[in-house]
Structures are given as structure tokens and as C-alpha cells.
Design a protein around this motif. Structure first.
Motif, PDB file in Angstrom:
ATOM      1  N   GLY A  41     -19.446 -51.372 -37.083  1.00 37.36           N
ATOM      2  CA  GLY A  41     -20.461 -51.422 -36.031  1.00 37.36           C
ATOM      3  C   GLY A  41     -21.385 -52.622 -36.152  1.00 37.36           C
ATOM      4  O   GLY A  41     -22.413 -52.680 -35.476  1.00 37.36           O
ATOM      5  N   LYS A  42     -21.019 -53.600 -36.991  1.00 40.11           N
ATOM      6  CA  LYS A  42     -21.862 -54.782 -37.195  1.00 40.11           C
ATOM      7  C   LYS A  42     -21.526 -55.920 -36.236  1.00 40.11           C
ATOM      8  O   LYS A  42     -22.168 -56.964 -36.280  1.00 40.11           O
ATOM      9  N   PHE A  43     -20.535 -55.732 -35.396  1.00 36.43           N
ATOM     10  CA  PHE A  43     -20.147 -56.751 -34.423  1.00 36.43           C
ATOM     11  C   PHE A  43     -20.342 -56.159 -33.034  1.00 36.43           C
ATOM     12  O   PHE A  43     -20.096 -54.970 -32.821  1.00 36.43           O
ATOM     13  N   PRO A  44     -20.782 -56.966 -32.063  1.00 33.11           N
ATOM     14  CA  PRO A  44     -21.002 -56.432 -30.714  1.00 33.11           C
ATOM     15  C   PRO A  44     -19.734 -55.849 -30.100  1.00 33.11           C
ATOM     16  O   PRO A  44     -18.633 -56.359 -30.317  1.00 33.11           O
ATOM     17  N   LYS A  45     -19.909 -54.797 -29.344  1.00 28.18           N
ATOM     18  CA  LYS A  45     -18.783 -54.213 -28.618  1.00 28.18           C
ATOM     19  C   LYS A  45     -18.332 -55.199 -27.547  1.00 28.18           C
ATOM     20  O   LYS A  45     -19.126 -56.019 -27.080  1.00 28.18           O
ATOM     21  N   ILE A  63     -21.520 -63.612 -28.259  1.00 23.86           N
ATOM     22  CA  ILE A  63     -21.212 -64.053 -29.621  1.00 23.86           C
ATOM     23  C   ILE A  63     -22.330 -64.950 -30.143  1.00 23.86           C
ATOM     24  O   ILE A  63     -22.783 -64.796 -31.284  1.00 23.86           O
ATOM     25  N   ARG A  64     -22.807 -65.873 -29.303  1.00 19.87           N
ATOM     26  CA  ARG A  64     -23.896 -66.758 -29.735  1.00 19.87           C
ATOM     27  C   ARG A  64     -25.163 -65.977 -30.040  1.00 19.87           C
ATOM     28  O   ARG A  64     -25.867 -66.274 -31.012  1.00 19.87           O
ATOM     29  N   ALA A  65     -25.474 -64.958 -29.243  1.00 25.70           N
ATOM     30  CA  ALA A  65     -26.662 -64.129 -29.495  1.00 25.70           C
ATOM     31  C   ALA A  65     -26.511 -63.382 -30.814  1.00 25.70           C
ATOM     32  O   ALA A  65     -27.472 -63.271 -31.591  1.00 25.70           O
ATOM     33  N   TRP A  66     -25.328 -62.876 -31.099  1.00 25.08           N
ATOM     34  CA  TRP A  66     -25.068 -62.172 -32.354  1.00 25.08           C
ATOM     35  C   TRP A  66     -25.292 -63.117 -33.540  1.00 25.08           C
ATOM     36  O   TRP A  66     -25.914 -62.749 -34.529  1.00 25.08           O
ATOM     37  N   ILE A  67     -24.812 -64.341 -33.421  1.00 26.72           N
ATOM     38  CA  ILE A  67     -25.007 -65.329 -34.479  1.00 26.72           C
ATOM     39  C   ILE A  67     -26.505 -65.628 -34.652  1.00 26.72           C
ATOM     40  O   ILE A  67     -27.012 -65.671 -35.773  1.00 26.72           O
ATOM     41  N   ALA A  68     -27.212 -65.822 -33.532  1.00 30.52           N
ATOM     42  CA  ALA A  68     -28.642 -66.127 -33.580  1.00 30.52           C
ATOM     43  C   ALA A  68     -29.448 -65.010 -34.231  1.00 30.52           C
ATOM     44  O   ALA A  68     -30.470 -65.259 -34.877  1.00 30.52           O
ATOM     45  N   GLU A  69     -28.958 -63.778 -34.085  1.00 28.18           N
ATOM     46  CA  GLU A  69     -29.651 -62.631 -34.674  1.00 28.18           C
ATOM     47  C   GLU A  69     -29.296 -62.431 -36.150  1.00 28.18           C
ATOM     48  O   GLU A  69     -29.742 -61.480 -36.765  1.00 28.18           O
ATOM     49  N   GLY A  70     -28.485 -63.300 -36.692  1.00 27.67           N
ATOM     50  CA  GLY A  70     -28.147 -63.196 -38.102  1.00 27.67           C
ATOM     51  C   GLY A  70     -26.688 -62.927 -38.374  1.00 27.67           C
ATOM     52  O   GLY A  70     -26.269 -62.872 -39.522  1.00 27.67           O
ATOM     53  N   GLY A  71     -25.902 -62.728 -37.352  1.00 30.97           N
ATOM     54  CA  GLY A  71     -24.474 -62.525 -37.533  1.00 30.97           C
ATOM     55  C   GLY A  71     -24.166 -61.345 -38.435  1.00 30.97           C
ATOM     56  O   GLY A  71     -24.715 -60.259 -38.254  1.00 30.97           O
ATOM     57  N   CYS A  72     -23.334 -61.557 -39.412  1.00 30.22           N
ATOM     58  CA  CYS A  72     -22.873 -60.450 -40.247  1.00 30.22           C
ATOM     59  C   CYS A  72     -23.717 -60.261 -41.508  1.00 30.22           C
ATOM     60  O   CYS A  72     -23.263 -59.645 -42.470  1.00 30.22           O
TER      61      CYS A  72
END
Length: 73
Positions: A41-45, A63-72
Motif C-alpha cells: 500500500g506504499k505506492f499509489p493505486k 507518480i511525480r506527486a508520489w516522488i515529491a511526497e517522499g516516494g518509498c
């Protein structure tokens, strides 16, 4: 009277949706690591599912927002 030419806003650029292979290439990640992130559940659906096989697709901005928020992290 000098009429200045109308400038129209730049057209929006539509980026193609990313499938799993494109996401893996973008992130330089192995598929197994990607599957572990998704399962935990650590990656966006996916943003959508395409076709009869329900292929998963993500918007590049997701994907870019996920990276900006700290990624994994």
C-alpha cells in the motif's frame, strides 16, 4: 490605433498514461520491488484500468506527486 495580436494560452500537454513497464523504467525499479510496494500500500493505486484485461495505468503527475511526497521512504 495599434492593435496588439491576441495571444492564446499555450495548449495543454497531454502526457500518455503509464503502464507498469513505463513506471518501472521511470523509477529505475525492478518489478519485484514495485510489486512489494504496491502490495504494502506504499505506492499509489492506478488512476484507471484500460481494456478488457484491466491493464493498470497511472498518470505521470500521480507518480511525480508520489516522488515529491517522499516516494518509498
Amino acid at each position: 490605433m495599434n492593435a496588439s495580436p491576441r495571444t492564446s494560452p499555450a495548449p495543454a500537454v497531454l502526457e500518455p498514461l503509464m503502464g507498469i513497464k513505463a513506471v518501472l523504467a521511470f523509477l529505475s525499479m525492478e518489478e519485484r520491488a514495485f510489486q512489494r510496494l504496491r502490495a504494502s500500500g506504499k505506492f499509489p493505486k492506478p488512476d484507471c484500468h484500460v481494456g478488457s484485461r484491466k491493464a493498470k495505468r497511472w498518470r505521470p503527475e500521480t507518480i511525480r506527486a508520489w516522488i515529491a511526497e517522499g516516494g518509498c521512504k
